[in-house]
Write an enzyme that holds these catalytic residues in place. Structure first.
Site, mmCIF file in Angstrom:
data_model
loop_
_atom_site.group_PDB
_atom_site.id
_atom_site.type_symbol
_atom_site.label_atom_id
_atom_site.label_comp_id
_atom_site.label_asym_id
_atom_site.label_seq_id
_atom_site.Cartn_x
_atom_site.Cartn_y
_atom_site.Cartn_z
ATOM 1 C CG HIS A 145 -0.294 0.001 2.615
ATOM 2 N ND1 HIS A 145 0.449 0.862 3.313
ATOM 3 C CD2 HIS A 145 0.078 -1.019 3.674
ATOM 4 C CE1 HIS A 145 0.698 0.649 4.124
ATOM 5 N NE2 HIS A 145 0.827 -0.797 4.440
ATOM 6 C CB CYS A 161 1.627 -3.726 5.068
ATOM 7 S SG CYS A 161 -0.006 -3.904 5.787
#
Length: 191
Positions: A145, A161
């Site tokens: 992301h 992440c």
């Protein structure tokens, strides 16, 4: 498999990468700016993504070992999960909610967001998100992301992440297809 047209378009776009460096107030080291590289890895298929956490790089594979390399931030110690995944979903300006584990681990930081945060420039997932699914088709809660904290690129700071600058994740998002394979390679360094 990437078509010749897609490969040529990617190569041409790489020439425009200097414009991707000015989308945020932080000046990244040149090595973390997107660039066309020869990985020498003919076994990494075109269209796949590979995150090398010790080097803080994500490779979007083209053909014949060529790739577009992006700088990333990765999961901090104990929170990075290596493995092979599939992009099961993509979202522009995604909604975000911390996982229950994040809230338990750091309630002072995440409990106030238990109902989620609407997409937008202040959202921790940034401008785009690729949702990583396991082979059983289940969401792993791992993401590739954007971030509104571009200064974190090149460090291990996330809850697991991989993050890119918002400008760079917009570029990557347009290249990646649903169903693309993602390899989060194991950390080698112990620090």
């Amino acid at each position: 498999m990437l078509t010749r047209r897609a490969f040529v378009a990617a190569a041409v776009t790489v020439g425009a990468f200097p414009s991707l460096a000015v989308g945020h107030p932080v000046t990244l080291p040149d090595k973390y700016l997107p660039q066309l590289v020869n990985t020498g890895r003919k076994d990494w298929e075109a269209g796949s993504l590979h995150v090398l956490p010790d080097d803080f790089f994500l490779f979007f594979m083209l053909q014949d070992g060529l790739a577009i390399r992006y700088g990333v931030g990765v999961g901090r110690k104990g929170l990075y999960t290596a493995g092979t995944f599939t992009v099961g979903r993509k979202a522009k300006w995604p909604r975000w909610r911390p996982t229950d584990a994040m809230i338990r681990r750091e309630p002072h930081k995440y409990a106030r967001f238990k109902d989620g945060v609407a997409g937008g420039p202040n959202n921790p997932l940034g401008a785009r998100a690729l949702y990583l699914y396991n082979d059983a088709g289940r969401d792993t809660y791992l993401r590739i992301h954007g971030t509104n904290e571009p200064g974190t690129i090149g460090s291990a700071v996330s809850n697991g992440c991989a993050r890119l600058t918002n400008e760079h994740v917009k570029d990557l998002y347009d290249r990646v297809e649903i169903g693309a394979r993602v390899e989060l390679h194991p950390k080698v360094a112990t620090a």
